[in-house]
Motif scaffolding. Structure first.
Motif, PDB file in Angstrom:
ATOM      1  N   VAL A 171      -7.032   8.772  -6.017  1.00 56.89           N
ATOM      2  CA  VAL A 171      -6.873   7.063  -5.563  1.00 56.89           C
ATOM      3  C   VAL A 171      -6.872   6.308  -6.232  1.00 56.89           C
ATOM      4  CG1 VAL A 171      -5.685   5.916  -4.514  1.00 56.89           C
ATOM      5  CG2 VAL A 171      -4.452   7.775  -4.056  1.00 56.89           C
ATOM      6  N   GLU A 172      -8.455   6.649  -6.171  1.00 60.25           N
ATOM      7  CA  GLU A 172     -10.170   5.657  -6.399  1.00 60.25           C
ATOM      8  C   GLU A 172      -9.619   5.742  -7.964  1.00 60.25           C
ATOM      9  OE1 GLU A 172     -12.615   5.731  -2.364  1.00 60.25           O
ATOM     10  OE2 GLU A 172     -13.081   7.707  -4.002  1.00 60.25           O
ATOM     11  N   ALA A 173      -9.899   6.933  -8.869  1.00 59.05           N
ATOM     12  CA  ALA A 173     -10.269   7.061 -10.040  1.00 59.05           C
ATOM     13  C   ALA A 173      -9.011   6.312 -10.717  1.00 59.05           C
ATOM     14  CB  ALA A 173     -10.548   8.666 -10.688  1.00 59.05           C
ATOM     15  N   ARG A 174      -8.046   5.945 -10.243  1.00 54.67           N
ATOM     16  CA  ARG A 174      -6.901   5.946 -11.126  1.00 54.67           C
ATOM     17  C   ARG A 174      -6.494   4.380 -10.742  1.00 54.67           C
ATOM     18  NH1 ARG A 174      -0.804   6.802 -10.463  1.00 54.67           N
ATOM     19  NH2 ARG A 174       0.318   5.315 -12.199  1.00 54.67           N
ATOM     20  N   TYR A 175      -7.125   3.683  -9.397  1.00 55.48           N
ATOM     21  CA  TYR A 175      -6.715   2.075  -9.376  1.00 55.48           C
ATOM     22  C   TYR A 175      -8.861   1.401  -8.957  1.00 55.48           C
ATOM     23  CZ  TYR A 175      -2.114   3.426  -7.919  1.00 55.48           C
ATOM     24  OH  TYR A 175      -1.052   3.769  -8.612  1.00 55.48           O
ATOM     25  N   TYR A 176      -9.176   2.176  -8.547  1.00 55.73           N
ATOM     26  CA  TYR A 176     -11.010   1.940  -7.477  1.00 55.73           C
ATOM     27  C   TYR A 176     -11.797   2.482  -8.017  1.00 55.73           C
ATOM     28  CZ  TYR A 176      -6.768   0.480  -4.450  1.00 55.73           C
ATOM     29  OH  TYR A 176      -6.039  -0.373  -3.739  1.00 55.73           O
ATOM     30  N   ALA A 202       0.708  -1.394   0.551  1.00 54.71           N
ATOM     31  CA  ALA A 202       0.069  -0.034  -0.195  1.00 54.71           C
ATOM     32  C   ALA A 202       0.923   1.436  -0.384  1.00 54.71           C
ATOM     33  CB  ALA A 202      -0.586  -0.017   1.004  1.00 54.71           C
ATOM     34  N   PHE A 203       1.841   1.148   0.599  1.00 53.70           N
ATOM     35  CA  PHE A 203       2.885   2.567   0.890  1.00 53.70           C
ATOM     36  C   PHE A 203       3.637   3.168  -0.529  1.00 53.70           C
ATOM     37  CE2 PHE A 203       2.264   2.414   5.821  1.00 53.70           C
ATOM     38  CZ  PHE A 203       2.282   3.758   5.518  1.00 53.70           C
ATOM     39  N   ARG A 204       3.702   1.460  -1.259  1.00 51.22           N
ATOM     40  CA  ARG A 204       4.661   1.627  -2.411  1.00 51.22           C
ATOM     41  C   ARG A 204       3.723   2.215  -3.369  1.00 51.22           C
ATOM     42  NH1 ARG A 204       7.167  -3.851  -1.363  1.00 51.22           N
ATOM     43  NH2 ARG A 204       5.092  -4.992  -2.131  1.00 51.22           N
ATOM     44  N   LEU A 205       2.222   2.029  -3.311  1.00 51.28           N
ATOM     45  CA  LEU A 205       1.095   2.179  -4.160  1.00 51.28           C
ATOM     46  C   LEU A 205       1.670   3.545  -3.864  1.00 51.28           C
ATOM     47  CD1 LEU A 205      -1.206  -0.492  -4.379  1.00 51.28           C
ATOM     48  CD2 LEU A 205      -0.023   0.277  -5.805  1.00 51.28           C
ATOM     49  N   ALA A 206       1.100   4.003  -2.917  1.00 52.82           N
ATOM     50  CA  ALA A 206       1.295   5.592  -2.307  1.00 52.82           C
ATOM     51  C   ALA A 206       2.520   6.317  -2.862  1.00 52.82           C
ATOM     52  CB  ALA A 206       1.052   5.860  -0.854  1.00 52.82           C
ATOM     53  N   MET A 207       3.477   5.845  -2.954  1.00 53.10           N
ATOM     54  CA  MET A 207       4.307   6.456  -3.419  1.00 53.10           C
ATOM     55  C   MET A 207       3.938   6.966  -4.938  1.00 53.10           C
ATOM     56  SD  MET A 207       6.688   7.445  -1.045  1.00 53.10           S
ATOM     57  CE  MET A 207       7.530   7.745  -1.788  1.00 53.10           C
ATOM     58  N   VAL A 208       3.665   5.806  -5.846  1.00 58.40           N
ATOM     59  CA  VAL A 208       3.340   5.593  -6.370  1.00 58.40           C
ATOM     60  C   VAL A 208       2.223   7.501  -7.465  1.00 58.40           C
ATOM     61  CG1 VAL A 208       2.545   5.295  -9.150  1.00 58.40           C
ATOM     62  CG2 VAL A 208       4.215   4.367  -7.824  1.00 58.40           C
ATOM     63  N   ASP A 234       0.622  11.172 -10.060  1.00 57.43           N
ATOM     64  CA  ASP A 234      -0.446  11.446 -10.372  1.00 57.43           C
ATOM     65  C   ASP A 234      -0.295  13.490 -10.244  1.00 57.43           C
ATOM     66  OD1 ASP A 234      -3.063  12.427 -11.173  1.00 57.43           O
ATOM     67  OD2 ASP A 234      -4.138  10.346 -10.506  1.00 57.43           O
ATOM     68  N   ALA A 235      -0.859  13.444 -11.830  1.00 60.81           N
ATOM     69  CA  ALA A 235      -0.579  15.883 -11.825  1.00 60.81           C
ATOM     70  C   ALA A 235      -1.491  16.144 -10.516  1.00 60.81           C
ATOM     71  CB  ALA A 235      -1.073  15.980 -12.984  1.00 60.81           C
ATOM     72  N   LYS A 236      -2.478  15.494 -10.444  1.00 63.99           N
ATOM     73  CA  LYS A 236      -3.665  15.937  -9.343  1.00 63.99           C
ATOM     74  C   LYS A 236      -2.782  15.955  -8.049  1.00 63.99           C
ATOM     75  CE  LYS A 236      -7.849  14.405 -12.242  1.00 63.99           C
ATOM     76  NZ  LYS A 236      -9.472  13.717 -12.130  1.00 63.99           N
ATOM     77  N   ILE A 237      -2.287  14.987  -7.752  1.00 61.51           N
ATOM     78  CA  ILE A 237      -2.274  14.454  -5.907  1.00 61.51           C
ATOM     79  C   ILE A 237      -1.155  15.824  -6.043  1.00 61.51           C
ATOM     80  CG2 ILE A 237      -0.734  13.536  -4.479  1.00 61.51           C
ATOM     81  CD1 ILE A 237      -2.159  11.311  -5.471  1.00 61.51           C
TER      82      ILE A 237
END
Length: 224
Positions: A93-98, A4-10, A14-17
């Motif tokens: 995050v949800e738009a990209r993964y969920y 989950a932390f690896r995905l968070a670093m990715v 995302d330009a929005k983040i």
């Protein structure tokens, strides 16, 4: 959790983040500058009031007070700002993964974010004030106060992160399938709290923590 932390670093790709990262840094810097200026004036007034004329002593007391106060307040400020932007970060995050979950999310109003943020900061201040006698008693252990601080604030932050996702999806305590295991939530909160204490890293920590919480809750709900 590490995944989950690896995905968070990715998420920072995302330009929005990244936009909300820059806004977080800007707002935090502005608030800190205002607080530093106000506290410096208050300390100078206090030293003059009590007749402290030695400039070296005054400078040392002022510097230590300022550093300790701002270090303590950094978490409160970061969490308050995070509540304001949390929904936008979770949505990205949800738009990209969920995407299915993203479609059911409801953005809270700006006023709701402010209200929840202030409530969270209030809890943090009250809990830490209540813990001051214990922090003092643990001073002889050298690392005792730091461990106690991490545990208490990790517990609070872990629940805050979980609540940010739950609030977006209109969930409450009856929806236990969305709740993280207590130890996982504590570990997430402790890692987030510890990261906030690290210079520079502290600016990235809130966004990493809320992104990781989003992944943990959605992956748990889907059985991964």
């Amino acid at each position: 959790m590490l995944h989950a932390f690896r995905l968070a670093m990715v998420s920072f790709t995302d330009a929005k983040i990244r936009k909300y990262l820059y806004l977080t840094i800007l707002l935090t810097a502005i608030i800190f500058a205002i607080l530093a200026f106000a506290m410096d004036g208050l300390i100078d007034w206090g030293l003059a009031y009590y007749g402290v004329e030695d400039s070296n002593i005054g400078a040392i007391i002022a510097a230590l007070t300022l550093i300790l106060s701002l270090w303590f307040l950094f978490r409160a400020i970061a969490v308050a700002i995070l509540w304001v932007f949390a929904d936008h970060i979770i949505d990205a995050v949800e738009a990209r993964y969920y995407p299915i979950r993203a479609a059911t999310g409801r953005a809270p109003t700006f006023a709701s974010g402010i209200s929840l943020g202030l409530r969270s900061v209030g809890r943090m201040i009250i809990y830490n004030l209540l813990m001051i006698p214990i922090y003092i008693m643990l001073l002889f252990t050298a690392i005792g106060p730091a461990v106690a601080f991490l545990l208490v604030n990790g517990l609070l932050m872990g629940r805050d992160l979980e609540d940010m996702v739950a609030f977006r999806h209109q969930l409450d305590d009856k929806d236990m399938g969305w709740r993280m295991p207590k130890m996982q939530r504590l570990a997430l909160g402790v890692m987030g709290t510890a990261a906030l204490a690290v210079p520079i890293v502290g600016f990235f920590a809130p966004i990493i923590a809320i992104s990781a919480a989003t992944h943990l809750l959605h992956r748990q709900q889907s059985g991964h």
